[in-house]
Design a protein around this motif. Structure first.
Motif, PDB file in Angstrom:
ATOM      1  N   LYS A 164      -0.360   3.784  -2.835  1.00 17.45           N
ATOM      2  CA  LYS A 164      -1.352   3.638  -1.776  1.00 17.45           C
ATOM      3  C   LYS A 164      -2.521   2.788  -2.275  1.00 17.45           C
ATOM      4  N   LYS A 165      -2.678   2.728  -3.595  1.00 11.36           N
ATOM      5  CA  LYS A 165      -3.742   1.927  -4.174  1.00 11.36           C
ATOM      6  C   LYS A 165      -3.274   0.483  -4.343  1.00 11.36           C
ATOM      7  N   SER A 166      -4.209  -0.407  -4.461  1.00  8.41           N
ATOM      8  CA  SER A 166      -3.878  -1.825  -4.622  1.00  8.41           C
ATOM      9  C   SER A 166      -3.121  -2.061  -5.925  1.00  8.41           C
ATOM     10  N   THR A 167      -2.120  -2.915  -5.843  1.00  6.41           N
ATOM     11  CA  THR A 167      -1.367  -3.317  -7.041  1.00  6.41           C
ATOM     12  C   THR A 167      -1.708  -4.749  -7.434  1.00  6.41           C
ATOM     13  N   VAL A 168      -2.781  -5.262  -6.877  1.00  7.06           N
ATOM     14  CA  VAL A 168      -3.281  -6.585  -7.270  1.00  7.06           C
ATOM     15  C   VAL A 168      -4.086  -6.440  -8.554  1.00  7.06           C
TER      16      VAL A 168
END
Length: 246
Positions: A164-168
């Motif tokens: 759910k968190k950014s993987t950038v």
């Protein structure tokens, strides 16, 4: 309440990683917490800058803990290094502002990965590098590194299932140094996903060996599919060198 910052190095070869486990005492965090709790007389929980994998090492892991103890930092350092296993060493201890948080305040990390690139294995490097007895094209690997530098969605280079968190993430630098038969890869970035460096390393090495094309990197960024990236290289070649703070 005092806030104490520790800089730690460890040989992770016989441990199940940094993070404390409820069913095993073979973790770095668990070993340090046990000694601190015994030393201070109250239960101590430490916060690490991040997790390291089972078998991976650190030269500059950072952690902090809160305590009401009046023991001097020098005495804490002496006690910890007297009672910790010899493969875990606390290099520095200092009192820091109460709001310092080893994980949330970190704004960058430096990792190293080592590859022993010779047909004959090394008796001395076997626990601290990945033995790869194939010819590698350094120029191709450098080109691959340049494509990986920058801000990208690295989900395809991670073992995360869904997030759910950014993987950038942003990688500022990847360099390769040849030290005899030892190849030293350095990664500097704002942060790294679960097993991201080990999967990136597997991809770079496959490109260097000629079994994968450089163009595959763009394809992995586009698809975000883990199976399109390279193997996950063994953890014993991975070191957390330094954690950066403002």
């Amino acid at each position: 309440m005092r806030n104490i910052k520790m800089t730690i190095e460890y040989d992770g070869g016989r441990y199940l990683g940094w993070q404390r486990l409820s069913d095993s005492d073979k973790t770095i965090q668990g070993k340090i917490e046990n000694v601190l709790t015994s030393m201070i007389g109250t239960k101590i929980e430490i916060i690490g800058s991040g997790r390291t994998d089972a078998g991976a090492h650190a030269k500059g892991q950072v952690a902090n803990f809160k305590t009401t103890s009046t023991m001097e930092c020098a005495a804490m350092l002496d006690h910890l290094n007297r009672y910790l296993p010899r493969d875990i060493v606390v290099k520095e201890i200092e009192e820091v502002p109460e709001r310092f948080h080893a994980r949330y305040n970190a704004n960058g990390k430096k990792y190293s990965y080592y590859v022993w690139n010779n047909n004959v294995p090394s008796a001395f490097e076997r626990n601290y590098s990945y033995h790869l007895p194939v010819e590698l094209d350094i120029d191709k690997m450098n080109e691959a590194c340049s494509k990986l530098v920058g801000t990208h969605d690295f989900i395809g280079f991670s073992s995360l299932k869904k997030s759910k968190k950014s993987t950038v993430r942003t990688i500022n630098e990847i360099t390769i140094q040849k030290e005899g038969d030892l190849l030293h890869f350095t990664f500097i970035g704002e942060g790294f996903l679960y097993k991201m460096i080990r999967i990136i390393m597997g991809t770079i090495l496959e490109i260097g060996a000629g079994t994968t094309e450089i163009a595959s990197i763009d394809a992995i960024f586009k698809s975000g599919i883990r199976s399109e990236a390279g193997m996950t290289v063994p953890s014993q070649g991975l070191f957390l060198d330094e954690v950066y703070y403002n």
